[in-house]
Scaffold this active site. Structure first.
Site, mmCIF file in Angstrom:
data_model
loop_
_atom_site.group_PDB
_atom_site.id
_atom_site.type_symbol
_atom_site.label_atom_id
_atom_site.label_comp_id
_atom_site.label_asym_id
_atom_site.label_seq_id
_atom_site.Cartn_x
_atom_site.Cartn_y
_atom_site.Cartn_z
ATOM 1 N N THR A 11 90.087 107.760 94.327
ATOM 2 C CA THR A 11 89.075 108.673 94.261
ATOM 3 C C THR A 11 89.824 109.688 95.259
ATOM 4 O O THR A 11 89.074 110.982 95.434
ATOM 5 C CB THR A 11 87.923 108.642 94.595
ATOM 6 O OG1 THR A 11 88.868 108.193 95.435
ATOM 7 C CG2 THR A 11 86.866 107.929 94.019
ATOM 8 N N ARG A 35 83.150 106.479 95.142
ATOM 9 C CA ARG A 35 82.708 108.691 94.424
ATOM 10 C C ARG A 35 82.769 108.266 93.035
ATOM 11 O O ARG A 35 83.554 108.669 92.488
ATOM 12 C CB ARG A 35 82.672 109.125 95.457
ATOM 13 C CG ARG A 35 82.861 109.440 96.786
ATOM 14 C CD ARG A 35 83.105 110.300 97.410
ATOM 15 N NE ARG A 35 84.637 109.383 97.693
ATOM 16 C CZ ARG A 35 85.474 110.082 98.727
ATOM 17 N NH1 ARG A 35 85.424 111.543 99.262
ATOM 18 N NH2 ARG A 35 86.833 110.246 98.827
ATOM 19 N N ASP A 58 82.037 98.897 96.569
ATOM 20 C CA ASP A 58 82.705 98.968 98.346
ATOM 21 C C ASP A 58 83.315 97.625 98.056
ATOM 22 O O ASP A 58 83.033 96.896 97.722
ATOM 23 C CB ASP A 58 81.896 98.948 98.775
ATOM 24 C CG ASP A 58 82.103 99.006 100.331
ATOM 25 O OD1 ASP A 58 83.305 98.757 100.811
ATOM 26 O OD2 ASP A 58 80.895 100.060 101.394
ATOM 27 N N TYR A 151 92.459 100.111 114.426
ATOM 28 C CA TYR A 151 92.933 100.475 113.476
ATOM 29 C C TYR A 151 94.747 99.354 113.247
ATOM 30 O O TYR A 151 94.922 99.293 112.148
ATOM 31 C CB TYR A 151 92.896 102.080 112.645
ATOM 32 C CG TYR A 151 94.389 102.386 112.034
ATOM 33 C CD1 TYR A 151 93.640 102.238 110.140
ATOM 34 C CD2 TYR A 151 95.248 103.327 111.962
ATOM 35 C CE1 TYR A 151 94.007 102.530 109.282
ATOM 36 C CE2 TYR A 151 95.507 103.315 110.453
ATOM 37 C CZ TYR A 151 95.243 103.720 109.791
ATOM 38 O OH TYR A 151 95.944 103.584 108.080
ATOM 39 N N LYS A 155 96.005 96.849 110.199
ATOM 40 C CA LYS A 155 97.278 97.525 109.649
ATOM 41 C C LYS A 155 98.605 96.235 109.649
ATOM 42 O O LYS A 155 99.504 96.628 108.958
ATOM 43 C CB LYS A 155 97.947 98.817 110.241
ATOM 44 C CG LYS A 155 96.798 100.480 108.863
ATOM 45 C CD LYS A 155 96.736 99.682 107.600
ATOM 46 C CE LYS A 155 95.812 101.076 106.805
ATOM 47 N NZ LYS A 155 95.981 100.572 105.474
HETATM 48 P P1 NDP Z 1 91.700 108.623 101.678
HETATM 49 O O1 NDP Z 1 90.946 109.339 102.955
HETATM 50 O O2 NDP Z 1 91.683 109.786 101.322
HETATM 51 O O3 NDP Z 1 91.657 108.086 100.823
HETATM 52 C C1 NDP Z 1 90.851 107.151 101.531
HETATM 53 C C2 NDP Z 1 91.113 106.281 100.045
HETATM 54 O O4 NDP Z 1 90.045 105.007 100.069
HETATM 55 C C3 NDP Z 1 88.879 106.762 98.884
HETATM 56 O O5 NDP Z 1 89.968 106.612 97.867
HETATM 57 C C4 NDP Z 1 88.093 106.196 99.396
HETATM 58 O O6 NDP Z 1 86.868 105.968 98.185
HETATM 59 C C5 NDP Z 1 88.608 104.188 99.644
HETATM 60 N N1 NDP Z 1 87.400 103.778 100.294
HETATM 61 C C6 NDP Z 1 87.661 103.806 101.788
HETATM 62 N N2 NDP Z 1 86.709 103.452 102.327
HETATM 63 C C7 NDP Z 1 86.410 102.338 100.753
HETATM 64 C C8 NDP Z 1 85.383 101.251 100.447
HETATM 65 N N3 NDP Z 1 84.670 100.787 101.732
HETATM 66 N N4 NDP Z 1 85.515 100.737 99.776
HETATM 67 C C9 NDP Z 1 86.241 101.423 98.551
HETATM 68 N N5 NDP Z 1 87.045 102.078 98.646
HETATM 69 C C10 NDP Z 1 86.499 102.513 99.645
HETATM 70 O O7 NDP Z 1 93.331 108.739 102.725
HETATM 71 P P2 NDP Z 1 94.624 108.086 102.400
HETATM 72 O O8 NDP Z 1 94.918 108.718 101.080
HETATM 73 O O9 NDP Z 1 95.009 108.516 103.432
HETATM 74 O O10 NDP Z 1 94.236 106.865 102.571
HETATM 75 C C11 NDP Z 1 94.681 105.685 101.624
HETATM 76 C C12 NDP Z 1 95.360 104.349 102.414
HETATM 77 O O11 NDP Z 1 96.906 105.350 103.163
HETATM 78 C C13 NDP Z 1 94.557 103.724 103.465
HETATM 79 O O12 NDP Z 1 95.104 102.440 103.199
HETATM 80 C C14 NDP Z 1 95.119 104.261 104.764
HETATM 81 O O13 NDP Z 1 95.240 103.763 105.715
HETATM 82 C C15 NDP Z 1 96.649 104.449 104.272
HETATM 83 N N6 NDP Z 1 97.191 105.618 105.246
HETATM 84 C C16 NDP Z 1 96.875 106.723 105.090
HETATM 85 C C17 NDP Z 1 97.823 106.932 106.086
HETATM 86 C C18 NDP Z 1 98.030 109.039 106.606
HETATM 87 O O14 NDP Z 1 97.777 109.095 107.266
HETATM 88 N N7 NDP Z 1 96.230 109.854 105.915
HETATM 89 C C19 NDP Z 1 98.949 106.894 106.395
HETATM 90 C C20 NDP Z 1 99.814 105.699 107.001
HETATM 91 C C21 NDP Z 1 98.845 104.559 105.401
HETATM 92 P P3 NDP Z 1 85.480 106.411 97.989
HETATM 93 O O15 NDP Z 1 85.333 106.902 99.133
HETATM 94 O O16 NDP Z 1 84.846 106.512 96.650
HETATM 95 O O17 NDP Z 1 85.172 105.134 98.008
HETATM 96 C C1 8X3 Z 2 97.839 106.826 109.287
HETATM 97 C C2 8X3 Z 2 98.852 107.122 110.075
HETATM 98 O O1 8X3 Z 2 99.993 107.238 112.721
HETATM 99 O O2 8X3 Z 2 97.602 107.567 112.178
HETATM 100 O O3 8X3 Z 2 97.790 104.956 109.013
HETATM 101 O O4 8X3 Z 2 98.006 105.639 112.120
HETATM 102 S S1 8X3 Z 2 98.576 107.163 111.682
#
Ligand code: NDP
Ligand code: 8X3
Length: 250
Positions: A11, A35, A58, A151, A155
């Site tokens: 999403t 969502r 979820d 966190y 990871k």
């Molecule tokens: P967003 O917040 O944009 O997206 C997170 C997504 O995860 C949403 O689609 C949300 O959907 C879903 N989500 C969160 N909690 C739940 C839940 N309990 N059940 C089902 N779905 C869930 O963040 P990102 O796109 O950045 O994150 C995606 C991945 O990338 C994560 O694993 C994050 O840790 C990882 N990541 C991100 C980085 C960054 O700097 N942005 C760097 C490194 C890794 P909804 O709320 O609709 O459930």
């Molecule tokens: C997201 C990147 O550096 O905030 O996983 O952990 S950082």
């Protein structure tokens, strides 16, 4: 034959961008998130390019995850590609000041949620002796940084599970890849800072952060290599970022 991909966290951010590039490349989609209105909008938009179905759950609810995956429409039951992407950081504070609800959320979503989804999908891949799993880790799964404690632990667990899947699924010809991004400009920081948009915006100020599309593009590259090629582990930083805490800002 067209492939079907199952994307968690579709999403928003990286998951949504991955759904978009997959749709443009004719990959059939099972899109997941909590969502519903966003899932509906994606189904409407990407449904013009490829076959799309959505699941609202979820990832923490293991019974719902298992039930919904077991009851997918018949033509979506074979899952060729699993993108374990759903996740987030909750809070950024020292271990002594950490909030236990935040710890639970990160471990339950980022680690246990990934396991629940994987458990519901991997058995069909082992029966077919084929499949692809991409686990979205983080640089936080490679290095621990101050205030990142739980966190980072979540990871690091994803990193370990990626390796574990690669080992255990080897005899089933299942490819497993871990992708570990640095700073990606998504809703990630807004969630981490509990809706404080100013604080979130500061994370990406003064340099060009990675965009969700950059990671989606890499995921698509990884899953389209020839069958004998498995990219096991990729760490991806913005050019301006040299480590979790070193960013060359203007
Ligand atoms: P967003 O917040 O944009 O997206 C997170 C997504 O995860 C949403 O689609 C949300 O959907 C879903 N989500 C969160 N909690 C739940 C839940 N309990 N059940 C089902 N779905 C869930 O963040 P990102 O796109 O950045 O994150 C995606 C991945 O990338 C994560 O694993 C994050 O840790 C990882 N990541 C991100 C980085 C960054 O700097 N942005 C760097 C490194 C890794 P909804 O709320 O609709 O459930
Ligand atoms: C997201 C990147 O550096 O905030 O996983 O952990 S950082």
């Amino acid at each position: 034959m067209k492939q079907t991909a199952f994307i968690t966290g579709a999403t928003s951010g990286i998951g949504k961008a991955t759904a978009e590039i997959f749709a443009k490349n004719n990959i059939r989609l099972i899109l997941c998130g909590r969502r519903k209105e966003r899932l509906n909008a994606l189904q409407e938009e990407l449904g013009k390019l490829t076959a799309v179905t959505t699941l609202q759950f979820d990832v923490r609810d293991r019974h719902d995850v298992a039930d919904q995956i077991a009851n997918l429409p018949k033509d979506f039951q074979q899952i060729d590609i699993l993108i374990n992407n759903a996740g987030n950081a909750h809070g950024l504070s020292t271990i002594q000041e950490g909030n236990i609800e935040d710890w639970d959320a990160m471990l339950d979503i980022n680690v246990k949620g990934l396991l629940y989804v994987s458990k519901a999908i991997i058995p069909q891949m082992t029966i077919r002796n084929s499949g692809f799993i991409v686990n979205i880790g983080s640089i936080a799964g490679k290095e621990v940084y101050p205030n990142g404690n739980v966190y980072c632990a979540s990871k690091h667990a994803v990193n370990a599970l990626n390796k574990a899947m690669r080992l255990d699924l080897n005899k089933h010809n299942i490819r497993v890849s871990g992708i570990h991004p640095g700073a990606v400009e998504t809703a990630f920081s807004e969630v981490r800072f509990k809706g404080d948009t100013q604080k979130a915006a500061n994370v990406y100020k003064g340099y060009k952060a990675l965009q969700a599309e950059d990671i989606a593009d890499i995921i698509h590259f990884v899953i389209t290599r020839p069958y004998h090629v498995n990219i096991e582990d990729l760490v991806v930083y913005p050019t301006a970022q040299a480590s979790p805490t070193i960013v060359n800002k203007n």
